[in-house]
Enzyme design. Structure first.
Site, PDB file in Angstrom:
ATOM      1  CB  CYS A  71      -0.917  -0.004   1.217  1.00  0.00           C
ATOM      2  SG  CYS A  71      -1.856   1.535   1.408  1.00  0.00           S
ATOM      3  CB  CYS A 222      -5.396   3.064  -4.367  1.00  0.00           C
ATOM      4  SG  CYS A 222      -4.432   1.533  -4.447  1.00  0.00           S
TER       5      CYS A 222
END
Length: 318
Positions: A71, A222
């Site tokens: 991430c 994201c």
């Protein structure tokens, strides 16, 4: 069990961060935290590294309890936490697929900024995995069962991404994107483990990206999707190689895309904002967990001033 948590975000992709020993039930904790606080997208676990070359290890858990291999937005927050904890300007963070370099950058006003390496990069469909008519790669080509005009690219960084270049009208509302993202993240013949689906549109001085994240749904941002979208934008000629401004519903980041003889070098740079500290009573039975205390840290106002600079561009697409 009482846990000390910090609520953090990168580009409004928001998490609880917890430092401790490795456990097998962090996915359960992530689900419980997201149930109690719908603002967050998951849990960042900061752990001792199993690698002598890394300063810490990061695990990432989504709203549904599934574990992500990486991430980028969360890594910026972990980078800040580890660098400040250890008094460093740069560090190496162990992730599921790679040890990644991170570094502190010059602040934008009073906003803490960090840059993180995004790696490895693969266009092999087997690495997502994706199966489609025996193809080994899918780069800037339509998927006819979706559209004859949207150019899609499949890429792993290492999270799996399907990225479509779309006109601005398809960004509004997101119904088209949601339809196909939900399809690909349910039972289907193409993505056995699901996929992050991003729609990309050329914007003033960069690109705009909206992402439906596997295990989360639509997200403010994201990190790996923004970086992968910057790469796809360069491949498609929407933006030149180098530093790319990537706008998103949560703000803006800078992605560096460098093309070399052996492949692509990618870096993601942006805010790592601390929102609040919390003491959380976790009932591992799954009932009666609760936040015991909370302390706001005051950094969000500075970030909101920062995103005012980008809201005009992002507002054209959402």
């Amino acid at each position: 069990m009482e846990l000390k948590l910090m609520k953090v975000h990168g580009s409004m992709n928001t998490f609880y961060l917890y430092e401790g020993a490795d456990r097998s039930d962090y996915g359960v904790l992530a689900e419980e935290l997201c149930r109690l606080d719908p603002e967050v997208d998951g849990l960042l676990a900061v752990l001792p590294s199993s690698s002598s070359s890394a300063n810490a290890r990061m695990r990432v858990f989504n709203k549904d309890g599934s574990e992500a291999s990486m991430c980028g937005n969360g890594l910026r927050c972990v980078a800040r936490y580890v660098c400040e904890r250890d008094g460093l300007e740069n560090a190496v963070i162990e992730t599921m697929k790679a040890n990644l370099k991170v570094e502190k950058q010059a602040s934008d006003g009073s906003i803490a900024m960090y840059a993180v390496e995004i790696s490895p990069v693969s266009f092999k469909l087997a690495d997502l995995p994706m199966a489609y008519e025996g193809n080994e790669e899918w780069i800037l080509k339509p998927l006819p069962f979706i559209s004859e005009t949207i150019l899609f690219t499949a890429v792993a960084v290492p999270n799996p991404h399907l990225i479509g270049i779309v006109p601005a009208e398809l960004q509004k509302g997101g119904a088209h994107q949601q339809k196909w993202a939900e399809f690909f993240n349910g039972p289907n013949d193409y993505f056995s483990d699901g996929v992050n689906v991003s729609y990309v549109t050329k914007a003033e001085d960069g690109i705009f990206v909206k992402t439906f994240e596997r295990g989360v749904g639509f997200t403010n941002a994201c990190g790996t999707a923004m970086t992968a979208s910057a790469l796809v934008g360069c491949l498609a000629g929407l933006v030149p190689y180098g530093d790319v401004s990537v706008f998103n519903p949560g703000g803006m980041v800078k992605c560096s895309v460098i093309k070399g003889d052996s492949g692509y070098s990618l870096q993601l740079a942006g805010n790592a904002t601390y929102l609040s500290n919390h003491l959380f009573l976790w009932q591992e039975s799954g009932t009666n967990s609760e936040f015991i205390s909370s302390e706001l840290l005051g950094e969000q106002r500075d970030y909101e001033d920062f995103i005012l600079k980008t809201s005009t561009i992002s507002g054209q697409f959402v």
